[in-house]
Write a protein that holds these residues in place. Structure first.
Motif, PDB file in Angstrom:
ATOM      1  N   ALA A  99       0.819  -1.225   0.000  1.00  0.00           N
ATOM      2  CA  ALA A  99       0.000   0.000   0.000  1.00  0.00           C
ATOM      3  C   ALA A  99       0.851   1.272   0.000  1.00  0.00           C
ATOM      4  O   ALA A  99       0.478   2.288   0.593  1.00  0.00           O
ATOM      5  CB  ALA A  99      -0.984   0.011   1.175  1.00  0.00           C
ATOM      6  N   THR A 100       1.978   1.227  -0.684  1.00  0.00           N
ATOM      7  CA  THR A 100       2.835   2.411  -0.779  1.00  0.00           C
ATOM      8  C   THR A 100       2.671   3.144  -2.119  1.00  0.00           C
ATOM      9  O   THR A 100       3.249   4.214  -2.303  1.00  0.00           O
ATOM     10  CB  THR A 100       4.315   2.017  -0.619  1.00  0.00           C
ATOM     11  OG1 THR A 100       4.586   0.897  -1.467  1.00  0.00           O
ATOM     12  CG2 THR A 100       4.631   1.637   0.811  1.00  0.00           C
ATOM     13  N   ALA A 101       1.883   2.564  -3.016  1.00  0.00           N
ATOM     14  CA  ALA A 101       1.708   3.202  -4.333  1.00  0.00           C
ATOM     15  C   ALA A 101       1.125   4.600  -4.186  1.00  0.00           C
ATOM     16  O   ALA A 101       1.534   5.528  -4.881  1.00  0.00           O
ATOM     17  CB  ALA A 101       0.811   2.335  -5.214  1.00  0.00           C
ATOM     18  N   LYS A 102       0.182   4.749  -3.253  1.00  0.00           N
ATOM     19  CA  LYS A 102      -0.459   6.061  -3.099  1.00  0.00           C
ATOM     20  C   LYS A 102       0.560   7.109  -2.637  1.00  0.00           C
ATOM     21  O   LYS A 102       0.450   8.274  -2.990  1.00  0.00           O
ATOM     22  CB  LYS A 102      -1.621   5.960  -2.112  1.00  0.00           C
ATOM     23  CG  LYS A 102      -1.213   5.509  -0.713  1.00  0.00           C
ATOM     24  CD  LYS A 102      -2.417   5.449   0.218  1.00  0.00           C
ATOM     25  CE  LYS A 102      -1.984   5.264   1.653  1.00  0.00           C
ATOM     26  NZ  LYS A 102      -1.919   3.888   2.084  1.00  0.00           N
ATOM     27  N   ASN A 103       1.538   6.672  -1.842  1.00  0.00           N
ATOM     28  CA  ASN A 103       2.588   7.607  -1.412  1.00  0.00           C
ATOM     29  C   ASN A 103       3.494   7.974  -2.592  1.00  0.00           C
ATOM     30  O   ASN A 103       3.926   9.110  -2.734  1.00  0.00           O
ATOM     31  CB  ASN A 103       3.441   6.996  -0.307  1.00  0.00           C
ATOM     32  CG  ASN A 103       2.623   6.603   0.905  1.00  0.00           C
ATOM     33  OD1 ASN A 103       1.541   7.132   1.116  1.00  0.00           O
ATOM     34  ND2 ASN A 103       3.124   5.678   1.688  1.00  0.00           N
ATOM     35  N   LEU A 105       2.811   7.869  -5.865  1.00  0.00           N
ATOM     36  CA  LEU A 105       2.209   8.528  -7.026  1.00  0.00           C
ATOM     37  C   LEU A 105       1.772   9.966  -6.758  1.00  0.00           C
ATOM     38  O   LEU A 105       1.381  10.673  -7.679  1.00  0.00           O
ATOM     39  CB  LEU A 105       1.013   7.702  -7.528  1.00  0.00           C
ATOM     40  CG  LEU A 105       1.380   6.300  -8.032  1.00  0.00           C
ATOM     41  CD1 LEU A 105       0.134   5.522  -8.407  1.00  0.00           C
ATOM     42  CD2 LEU A 105       2.333   6.374  -9.216  1.00  0.00           C
ATOM     43  N   ALA A 106       1.822  10.409  -5.507  1.00  0.00           N
ATOM     44  CA  ALA A 106       1.465  11.801  -5.208  1.00  0.00           C
ATOM     45  C   ALA A 106       2.708  12.591  -4.803  1.00  0.00           C
ATOM     46  O   ALA A 106       2.618  13.536  -4.021  1.00  0.00           O
ATOM     47  CB  ALA A 106       0.401  11.855  -4.118  1.00  0.00           C
ATOM     48  N   PHE A 255      -2.800   7.684 -15.851  1.00  0.00           N
ATOM     49  CA  PHE A 255      -4.198   8.067 -16.082  1.00  0.00           C
ATOM     50  C   PHE A 255      -5.227   7.220 -15.339  1.00  0.00           C
ATOM     51  O   PHE A 255      -6.359   7.654 -15.182  1.00  0.00           O
ATOM     52  CB  PHE A 255      -4.500   8.043 -17.581  1.00  0.00           C
ATOM     53  CG  PHE A 255      -3.758   9.106 -18.330  1.00  0.00           C
ATOM     54  CD1 PHE A 255      -4.047  10.447 -18.125  1.00  0.00           C
ATOM     55  CD2 PHE A 255      -2.751   8.778 -19.223  1.00  0.00           C
ATOM     56  CE1 PHE A 255      -3.348  11.435 -18.801  1.00  0.00           C
ATOM     57  CE2 PHE A 255      -2.049   9.757 -19.905  1.00  0.00           C
ATOM     58  CZ  PHE A 255      -2.344  11.095 -19.691  1.00  0.00           C
ATOM     59  N   ASP A 257      -7.231   5.313 -12.260  1.00  0.00           N
ATOM     60  CA  ASP A 257      -7.476   5.592 -10.847  1.00  0.00           C
ATOM     61  C   ASP A 257      -6.550   4.750  -9.984  1.00  0.00           C
ATOM     62  O   ASP A 257      -6.330   3.576 -10.270  1.00  0.00           O
ATOM     63  CB  ASP A 257      -8.928   5.258 -10.487  1.00  0.00           C
ATOM     64  CG  ASP A 257      -9.872   6.377 -10.918  1.00  0.00           C
ATOM     65  OD1 ASP A 257      -9.383   7.403 -11.423  1.00  0.00           O
ATOM     66  OD2 ASP A 257     -11.085   6.206 -10.749  1.00  0.00           O
ATOM     67  N   ASN A 258      -6.028   5.349  -8.951  1.00  0.00           N
ATOM     68  CA  ASN A 258      -5.210   4.612  -7.998  1.00  0.00           C
ATOM     69  C   ASN A 258      -5.903   4.608  -6.640  1.00  0.00           C
ATOM     70  O   ASN A 258      -5.404   5.149  -5.665  1.00  0.00           O
ATOM     71  CB  ASN A 258      -3.803   5.217  -7.917  1.00  0.00           C
ATOM     72  CG  ASN A 258      -2.985   4.866  -9.136  1.00  0.00           C
ATOM     73  OD1 ASN A 258      -2.474   3.760  -9.238  1.00  0.00           O
ATOM     74  ND2 ASN A 258      -2.901   5.775 -10.080  1.00  0.00           N
ATOM     75  N   ALA A 259      -7.069   4.000  -6.645  1.00  0.00           N
ATOM     76  CA  ALA A 259      -7.837   3.856  -5.406  1.00  0.00           C
ATOM     77  C   ALA A 259      -7.466   2.509  -4.803  1.00  0.00           C
ATOM     78  O   ALA A 259      -8.131   1.522  -5.001  1.00  0.00           O
ATOM     79  CB  ALA A 259      -9.315   3.917  -5.714  1.00  0.00           C
ATOM     80  N   GLN A 260      -6.385   2.511  -4.099  1.00  0.00           N
ATOM     81  CA  GLN A 260      -5.791   1.257  -3.617  1.00  0.00           C
ATOM     82  C   GLN A 260      -6.730   0.523  -2.683  1.00  0.00           C
ATOM     83  O   GLN A 260      -7.307   1.131  -1.825  1.00  0.00           O
ATOM     84  CB  GLN A 260      -4.530   1.610  -2.861  1.00  0.00           C
ATOM     85  CG  GLN A 260      -3.482   0.558  -2.833  1.00  0.00           C
ATOM     86  CD  GLN A 260      -2.170   1.183  -2.421  1.00  0.00           C
ATOM     87  OE1 GLN A 260      -2.122   2.197  -1.754  1.00  0.00           O
ATOM     88  NE2 GLN A 260      -1.096   0.577  -2.825  1.00  0.00           N
TER      89      GLN A 260
END
Lengths: 260, 275
Positions: A99-103, A105-106, A255, A257-260
């Motif tokens: 669950a580090t993708a959200k960190n 990608l922003a 492009f 959604d990255n709604a993990q």
């Protein structure tokens, strides 16, 4: 910026067991081949091993350098596709399983740099494994005193191994795309297993030249007589597969959604 | 420089026919702490993900720190710190290494890693692997990462998750000081009214993806008091006071004297949040 992204991608491997696991798996392969060769060369002593000795004899192999290099090429080509799928699935998929993708990608970094850096790390990881295991394999072959060694044969044999390993890498970006699309590690590995099976199937139906996952089996002679040079169509298919995989991965990261 | 840190207009997000965020108009002023309050599933996390460009709006516009947000464009994110939903990090890396990654990717000074470790009182755990941290310390690490590059805007999704009462008070004071002393804008979501009410200057209540109410903390408190006047029995009031007394006693016993008016930190306060 790419340098910093690349450095952090290598940092993420600190203390990870995955590189060591892949090295252990690949390093076992020459040992397995060597055992096979030894059984063929020493049928009397191998008979004590029962079925293993029988299978080895049935294979009709010679315990010699050309056969040894052929089997290495098969391992780096076919096994490499699977091992690379694991490597790429780990590098891309772990961002979702941890669950580090959200960190990631922003951050103030273009997302394409992450895709390129991870593929670069995969290439470095794979090349390191290949070189280590080639050295190991040659050392084992020399220690076994297999007959038929020459510098020319070694150069050709190692060249084939590197070509098979390189072709395997060209298929890796598609696996990366599956990893970021599925947001995990299981789907890309499952995809690779299915593609390997299809590669074998398409190879036997005569489409080996055109199906990306049949090209390595075609090269090593698993699905037909081995070829010295890849057909132009196969080269185009491989280049196209690589390009589609890289573009798909970047576009997915950018492009979707990255709604993990 | 515009006075608005976050602005959304008619922001919509639909997932397969389900509307998670519905025509959301939001204005968060620079330097304020804005509490985004809603029940689970109200659309808080989806809104924060859209503010960060992690998911694409189905409609509407988002402007953050004067720039339109479009997924995949990274320009404004050097000025934003964030914590989305769960506190996550690379479990095989130490606290320091996790922060070093953030430092490199935000172009921050080398000193910022040590500063953020100190700010979140992570010094005893700096060389411990993130995967071995307690939930509270994982949350501290996530906040340290959010603060490392001295952002102008903090987007925090349930920032008190995993903290014990002492930790919640500490983080509350930290966020208050960031807003008051450094002018940092804080946009924090929560489903706990008490958490938001203690900290936020303004509060927006979101329900079914729509902003159904927005007011200052004092206005909301007055409305709540008027609404609940006479609604409680003496026993219920006594129970509520007892809860507060117990929390105060707990904080005092665990070395959080400054918040209780008695005692002082015992020196092992850094254990708060550690299992």
């Amino acid at each position: 910026m790419f340098g910093q992204v690349l450095a952090t991608e290598f940092m993420k491997l600190h203390r990870s067991k995955a590189p060591w696991a892949t090295l252990a798996v690949l390093a076992m392969m020459p040992l397995g081949i060597a055992l096979f060769m030894w059984i063929v060369r020493e049928p009397g002593r191998a008979a004590q091993l029962g079925l293993l000795g029988t299978k080895a004899n049935l294979a009709g192999l010679e315990a010699a350098w050309p056969e040894y290099f052929y089997m290495l090429t098969v391992i780096f080509g076919i096994g490499g596709m699977l091992l690379l799928a694991f490597i790429v699935a780990y590098l891309f998929g772990r961002e979702y399983s941890d669950a580090t993708a959200k960190n990631m990608l922003a951050l103030p970094v273009g997302r394409h740099w992450f895709a390129v850096a991870k593929l670069f790390v995969a290439a470095a990881w794979w090349m390191t494994l290949v070189i280590i295991v080639i050295v190991e394999a040659v050392a084992i072959g020399l220690a076994m005193e297999l007959p038929g060694f020459s510098a020319g044969l070694a150069a050709t044999g190692i060249g084939h191994v590197l070509l098979a390993a390189g072709i395997s890498f060209l298929l890796a970006p598609v696996v990366a795309w599956i990893a970021v699309w599925s947001r995990g590690e299981v789907a890309p590995i499952a995809f690779s297993l299915v593609m390997l099976a299809l590669g074998n199937l398409f190879g036997k139906t005569g489409w080996a030249e055109w199906f990306p996952y049949s090209i390595v089996p075609l090269l090593v002679g698993m699905v037909a007589d081995p070829v010295d040079t890849l057909p132009a169509g196969s080269c185009a298919v491989l280049a196209g597969t690589f390009a589609v995989g890289v573009a798909g991965t970047i576009l997915q990261l950018r492009f979707a959604d990255n709604a993990q | 420089m515009p006075d608005t840190a976050i602005s959304t207009r008619a922001l919509i997000k639909r997932y397969r026919g389900i509307t998670a965020v519905d025509a959301l108009d939001l204005d968060v002023r620079r330097g304020e702490i804005y509490g985004f309050l809603g029940r689970n599933g109200a659309g808080k996390t989806t809104t924060i993900r859209m503010l960060l460009g992690l998911i694409r709006p189905s409609g509407g516009e988002i402007t953050v720190l004067g720039r339109r947000i479009r997924p995949g464009e990274a320009t404004v994110f050097s000025r934003i710190g964030f914590l989305v939903e769960t506190a996550t990090s690379y479990p095989n890396l130490t606290v320091r290494e996790n922060l070093e990654i953030q430092r490199r990717l935000t172009g921050s000074a080398p000193r910022s890693v040590a500063d953020s470790i100190g700010l979140l009182r992570l010094d005893p755990y700096a060389d411990r692997r993130a995967g071995q941290l307690s939930l509270g310390n994982k949350q501290r690490l996530a906040l340290a990462r959010a603060l490392l590059h001295s952002p102008e805007l903090l987007l925090l999704d349930e920032p008190a998750n995993g903290f014990d009462p002492a930790g919640i008070v500490e983080i509350r004071e930290l966020l208050r000081s960031l807003a008051d002393e450094r002018g940092v804008t804080v946009f924090m979501s929560s489903h706990i009214l008490a958490e938001v009410a203690h900290l936020a200057d303004r509060i927006g209540i979101v329900h079914d993806g729509r902003l159904i109410e927005e007011s200052s903390r004092d206005e909301l408190a007055a409305k709540a008091r008027a609404f609940a006047a006479g609604a409680y029995t003496p026993e219920e009031r006594e129970q509520a006071l007892l809860t507060l007394d117990l929390e105060r006693y707990f904080l005092a016993r665990t070395g959080e004297g400054p918040h209780t008016g008695e005692g002082s930190r015992t020196g092992d306060g850094s254990k708060s949040g550690d299992s």
